[in-house]
Design a protein around this motif. Structure first.
Motif, PDB file in Angstrom:
ATOM      1  N   PHE A   1       0.853  -1.188   0.000  1.00 25.95           N
ATOM      2  CA  PHE A   1       0.000   0.000   0.000  1.00 25.95           C
ATOM      3  C   PHE A   1       0.889   1.238   0.000  1.00 25.95           C
ATOM      4  O   PHE A   1       1.806   1.332   0.816  1.00 25.95           O
ATOM      5  CB  PHE A   1      -0.876   0.047   1.266  1.00 25.95           C
ATOM      6  CG  PHE A   1      -1.764  -1.146   1.439  1.00 25.95           C
ATOM      7  CD1 PHE A   1      -3.028  -1.177   0.867  1.00 25.95           C
ATOM      8  CD2 PHE A   1      -1.343  -2.235   2.189  1.00 25.95           C
ATOM      9  CE1 PHE A   1      -3.848  -2.277   1.046  1.00 25.95           C
ATOM     10  CE2 PHE A   1      -2.156  -3.341   2.369  1.00 25.95           C
ATOM     11  CZ  PHE A   1      -3.417  -3.360   1.795  1.00 25.95           C
ATOM     12  N   LYS A   2       0.618   2.186  -0.882  1.00 26.77           N
ATOM     13  CA  LYS A   2       1.399   3.425  -0.949  1.00 26.77           C
ATOM     14  C   LYS A   2       0.642   4.516  -0.216  1.00 26.77           C
ATOM     15  O   LYS A   2      -0.520   4.780  -0.501  1.00 26.77           O
ATOM     16  CB  LYS A   2       1.607   3.820  -2.416  1.00 26.77           C
ATOM     17  CG  LYS A   2       2.355   5.120  -2.613  1.00 26.77           C
ATOM     18  CD  LYS A   2       3.846   4.858  -2.665  1.00 26.77           C
ATOM     19  CE  LYS A   2       4.595   6.091  -3.094  1.00 26.77           C
ATOM     20  NZ  LYS A   2       5.304   6.742  -2.020  1.00 26.77           N
ATOM     21  N   TYR A   3       1.322   5.130   0.761  1.00 32.25           N
ATOM     22  CA  TYR A   3       0.776   6.276   1.471  1.00 32.25           C
ATOM     23  C   TYR A   3       1.684   7.472   1.200  1.00 32.25           C
ATOM     24  O   TYR A   3       2.721   7.335   0.549  1.00 32.25           O
ATOM     25  CB  TYR A   3       0.680   5.978   2.977  1.00 32.25           C
ATOM     26  CG  TYR A   3      -0.283   4.848   3.282  1.00 32.25           C
ATOM     27  CD1 TYR A   3      -1.655   5.053   3.272  1.00 32.25           C
ATOM     28  CD2 TYR A   3       0.181   3.564   3.553  1.00 32.25           C
ATOM     29  CE1 TYR A   3      -2.540   4.023   3.534  1.00 32.25           C
ATOM     30  CE2 TYR A   3      -0.706   2.521   3.809  1.00 32.25           C
ATOM     31  CZ  TYR A   3      -2.064   2.755   3.798  1.00 32.25           C
ATOM     32  OH  TYR A   3      -2.934   1.735   4.048  1.00 32.25           O
ATOM     33  N   VAL A   4       1.348   8.630   1.711  1.00 34.44           N
ATOM     34  CA  VAL A   4       2.103   9.843   1.408  1.00 34.44           C
ATOM     35  C   VAL A   4       3.586   9.708   1.771  1.00 34.44           C
ATOM     36  O   VAL A   4       4.459   9.988   0.976  1.00 34.44           O
ATOM     37  CB  VAL A   4       1.478  11.078   2.107  1.00 34.44           C
ATOM     38  CG1 VAL A   4       2.336  12.305   1.899  1.00 34.44           C
ATOM     39  CG2 VAL A   4       0.067  11.312   1.596  1.00 34.44           C
ATOM     40  N   SER A   5       3.875   9.253   2.989  1.00 32.19           N
ATOM     41  CA  SER A   5       5.268   9.243   3.430  1.00 32.19           C
ATOM     42  C   SER A   5       5.876   7.846   3.587  1.00 32.19           C
ATOM     43  O   SER A   5       7.014   7.723   4.009  1.00 32.19           O
ATOM     44  CB  SER A   5       5.387  10.001   4.755  1.00 32.19           C
ATOM     45  OG  SER A   5       4.567   9.384   5.724  1.00 32.19           O
ATOM     46  N   TYR A   6       5.133   6.800   3.287  1.00 31.26           N
ATOM     47  CA  TYR A   6       5.682   5.450   3.431  1.00 31.26           C
ATOM     48  C   TYR A   6       4.907   4.444   2.596  1.00 31.26           C
ATOM     49  O   TYR A   6       3.843   4.740   2.053  1.00 31.26           O
ATOM     50  CB  TYR A   6       5.694   5.025   4.903  1.00 31.26           C
ATOM     51  CG  TYR A   6       4.309   4.875   5.509  1.00 31.26           C
ATOM     52  CD1 TYR A   6       3.670   3.645   5.535  1.00 31.26           C
ATOM     53  CD2 TYR A   6       3.646   5.965   6.060  1.00 31.26           C
ATOM     54  CE1 TYR A   6       2.412   3.506   6.080  1.00 31.26           C
ATOM     55  CE2 TYR A   6       2.382   5.832   6.615  1.00 31.26           C
ATOM     56  CZ  TYR A   6       1.778   4.599   6.624  1.00 31.26           C
ATOM     57  OH  TYR A   6       0.528   4.466   7.160  1.00 31.26           O
ATOM     58  N   VAL A   7       5.487   3.236   2.489  1.00 29.57           N
ATOM     59  CA  VAL A   7       4.832   2.101   1.846  1.00 29.57           C
ATOM     60  C   VAL A   7       4.660   1.029   2.920  1.00 29.57           C
ATOM     61  O   VAL A   7       5.567   0.770   3.702  1.00 29.57           O
ATOM     62  CB  VAL A   7       5.691   1.542   0.679  1.00 29.57           C
ATOM     63  CG1 VAL A   7       5.063   0.287   0.093  1.00 29.57           C
ATOM     64  CG2 VAL A   7       5.896   2.596  -0.391  1.00 29.57           C
ATOM     65  N   GLU A   8       3.477   0.440   2.975  1.00 28.87           N
ATOM     66  CA  GLU A   8       3.227  -0.675   3.896  1.00 28.87           C
ATOM     67  C   GLU A   8       3.215  -1.950   3.072  1.00 28.87           C
ATOM     68  O   GLU A   8       2.523  -2.025   2.057  1.00 28.87           O
ATOM     69  CB  GLU A   8       1.872  -0.495   4.584  1.00 28.87           C
ATOM     70  CG  GLU A   8       1.488  -1.656   5.476  1.00 28.87           C
ATOM     71  CD  GLU A   8       0.076  -1.506   6.016  1.00 28.87           C
ATOM     72  OE1 GLU A   8      -0.664  -2.501   5.947  1.00 28.87           O
ATOM     73  OE2 GLU A   8      -0.277  -0.418   6.495  1.00 28.87           O
TER      74      GLU A   8
END
Length: 145
Positions: free
Chosen positions: A119-126
């Motif tokens: 999952f791509k978020y603004v400041s990181y990838v999970e």
């Protein structure tokens, strides 16, 4: 990096070469292969990012690795198949929303043994690795690039 504990497990009558995943914080070499797939980067990049943790930078952190077939107060180590020492195939799935990578991994003829999702978020990838065969379990990582 720690040395991994190798195990042979039998799932649905099929022998699988696996390794024990440390529950949090520490990494073993076999986990690097799992992270190179969804992140689409060289394993040396991931190793450097993990080593940056020693400098106090949180670049790649493992939140947890848990089995979902045991009681919460009983601890059993999660095992994942060694992707380099088994017959491995995969089926990519279409990502929706903030999903940048999604694939089912088939191991030694067992369909959908694992699912890897990023999952791509603004400041990181999970990155989540979900074990579906034998018993259920999940490993969750946060990657700050």
């Amino acid at each position: 990096m720690r040395q991994s504990v190798k195990v042979k497990e039998t799932v649905d009558g099929v022998e699988i070469n696996s390794f024990k995943v440390p529950p949090h914080k520490f990494f073993v070499n076999e986990e690097i292969t799992y992270l190179t797939l969804p992140l689409n980067v060289d394993d040396k990049v991931i190793i450097n990012k993990i080593n940056e943790l020693k400098l106090g930078r949180k670049t790649i952190e493992k939140l947890y690795a848990i089995r979902l077939d045991t009681e919460p107060w009983q601890y059993s180590e999660l095992e994942l198949p060694d992707l380099l020492n088994n017959e491995v195939d995969g089926t990519s799935m279409e990502g929706k929303g903030n999903v940048v990578y999604s694939a089912y991994i088939h191991v030694n003829g067992i369909k959908n043994f694992l699912k890897i999702i990023a999952f791509k978020y603004v400041s990181y990838v999970e990155v989540d690795i979900v074990r579906l065969a034998g018993y259920k379990g999940i490993v969750r990582y946060l990657i700050h690039f």
